[in-house]
Design an enzyme around this catalytic site. Structure first.
Site, mmCIF file in Angstrom:
data_model
loop_
_atom_site.group_PDB
_atom_site.id
_atom_site.type_symbol
_atom_site.label_atom_id
_atom_site.label_comp_id
_atom_site.label_asym_id
_atom_site.label_seq_id
_atom_site.Cartn_x
_atom_site.Cartn_y
_atom_site.Cartn_z
ATOM 1 N N SER A 180 -9.727 -27.045 41.833
ATOM 2 C CA SER A 180 -10.395 -25.808 42.639
ATOM 3 C C SER A 180 -12.092 -25.920 42.411
ATOM 4 C CB SER A 180 -9.852 -24.563 41.884
ATOM 5 O OG SER A 180 -10.443 -24.517 40.388
ATOM 6 N N ILE A 234 -12.934 -44.313 35.080
ATOM 7 C CA ILE A 234 -13.318 -44.320 33.711
ATOM 8 C C ILE A 234 -12.580 -43.043 33.250
ATOM 9 C CG2 ILE A 234 -15.622 -45.445 33.390
ATOM 10 C CD1 ILE A 234 -15.142 -41.535 34.152
ATOM 11 N N ARG A 236 -8.062 -42.642 33.654
ATOM 12 C CA ARG A 236 -6.937 -43.380 33.067
ATOM 13 C C ARG A 236 -6.316 -44.108 34.148
ATOM 14 N NH1 ARG A 236 -8.089 -41.706 28.716
ATOM 15 N NH2 ARG A 236 -6.957 -40.461 27.097
ATOM 16 N N ASP A 260 -12.659 -49.281 33.866
ATOM 17 C CA ASP A 260 -12.631 -49.338 32.315
ATOM 18 C C ASP A 260 -11.514 -49.328 31.873
ATOM 19 O OD1 ASP A 260 -14.000 -49.318 29.729
ATOM 20 O OD2 ASP A 260 -13.416 -47.318 29.747
ATOM 21 N N GLU A 265 -2.457 -51.252 30.099
ATOM 22 C CA GLU A 265 -3.126 -51.733 28.953
ATOM 23 C C GLU A 265 -2.600 -51.944 27.760
ATOM 24 O OE1 GLU A 265 -5.901 -48.397 28.458
ATOM 25 O OE2 GLU A 265 -6.952 -48.537 30.325
ATOM 26 N N HIS A 283 -11.599 -50.496 28.294
ATOM 27 C CA HIS A 283 -11.066 -49.118 27.925
ATOM 28 C C HIS A 283 -12.044 -48.888 26.645
ATOM 29 C CE1 HIS A 283 -8.228 -45.579 27.935
ATOM 30 N NE2 HIS A 283 -9.356 -45.189 27.505
#
Length: 317
Positions: A180, A234, A236, A260, A265, A283
């Site tokens: 929003s 950066i 997920r 990242d 992973e 990460h």
């Protein structure tokens, strides 16, 4: 007696000592970002009837099946902001509060996002490697500049706002897409992500993970961003379709990508390793000594409030 705490994530010796001052700590970090849950599972089997508090993170989480094996569980906390793999609905059903470490690593993540963006726009990995092999500037196309360009941000939360603040230092024009419109920012709001990507030169992904945002960055969004566009993630890894990014880089439909975080992973994203215009880090955006210390202390602050009968400082619900 100290409350019994199960720790499912890595803590330094210093932080283990700090936490152990206040808890009877069971230190059993799960391996490989939660893919192997055997450490935690063994401790739940052995001492599940005693455990009152669990400290985890968004990737490891705490499954509903694990919560069900902890009859004395009173508090679940995460280091870091994410809690996507914590069974919050089950915790809520049982009246177990959940806290995170919101506000502790925003600056580290925003710093890293800008580093990735600048490295990708200016082709830093390519230039750095090239100099070591005799490259001189007259041999290559001129890399574009970042200043006075358009930056789109997916997710205008605390991290998104700090990325925007840094981008203003480069005289960038800021647009964003969020669930929003926000009343506390003056940036241009876009009702849908495709419109934002079409408008932007660069797109930073700073939205939460989870089923609702799975592969929200797909071929259509990358095509909207275009052949001069740069994607930065950066948030997920699940938000970005890795194969779609690889195809876009291979076919020249995207200038660069800087990630990242990535799918599966800690295994490196094999589809992207061949590209010198794919900037990859492990990460680590939210991991700095300052951020980690703040996150552990935020957990202790939440726990102190809980056991004193006070509201949590950073409740998830």
């Amino acid at each position: 007696m100290k409350p019994v705490l199960l720790v499912l994530v890595f803590l330094s010796e210093e932080h283990r000592a700090l936490v152990a001052e206040r808890f009877d700590m069971i230190y059993a970090p799960n391996a490989q970002l939660g893919a192997d849950r055997s450490n935690g599972d063994a401790q739940i089997t052995a001492r599940g009837h005693e455990i009152e508090v669990v400290l985890t993170n968004g990737t490891n989480g705490l499954l509903a099946s694990e919560i069900n094996r902890l009859p004395k569980l009173r508090l679940i906390s995460t280091v870091g902001v994410g809690y996507e793999n914590v069974a919050v609905a089950r915790a809520r059903e049982l009246g177990i509060p959940v806290s995170n470490a919101a506000g502790t690593n925003d600056d580290a993540v925003a710093d890293h996002a800008m580093m990735l963006l600048l490295a990708a726009v200016r082709r830093l990995p390519f230039l750095n490697a090239g100099v070591r092999n005799g490259l001189w500037r007259d041999d290559i196309p001129r890399p574009p500049q970042a200043s006075f360009r358009r930056l789109g941000i997916l997710g205008m939360g605390a991290i998104g706002k700090k990325v925007a603040r840094r981008a203003l230092g480069f005289n960038m024009e800021i647009g964003y897409h969020n669930r929003s419109r926000r009343d506390d920012v003056d940036f241009t709001y876009f009702e849908d992500l495709t419109s934002l990507a079409t408008w932007a030169d660069f797109l930073v992904v700073a939205a939460p993970g989870g089923a609702a945002t799975y592969h929200i960055i797909n071929r259509a969004i990358l095509d909207a961003l275009g052949p001069q566009g740069v994607l930065v993630n950066i948030a997920r890894g699940t938000l970005v379709d890795t194969e779609a990014v690889a195809d876009a880089l291979r076919e020249g439909r995207l200038h660069a990508a800087a990630l990242d975080v990535y799918e599966n992973e800690p295994t490196p994203p094999a589809a992207l390793l061949e590209f010198d215009n794919a900037v990859l880090t492990p990460h680590i955006a939210g991991i700095s000594p300052q951020a980690i210390d703040a996150s552990v202390r935020k957990f202790l602050e939440n726990a102190e409030c809980f056991f004193a009968g006070k509201p949590l400082v950073t409740p998830v619900y």
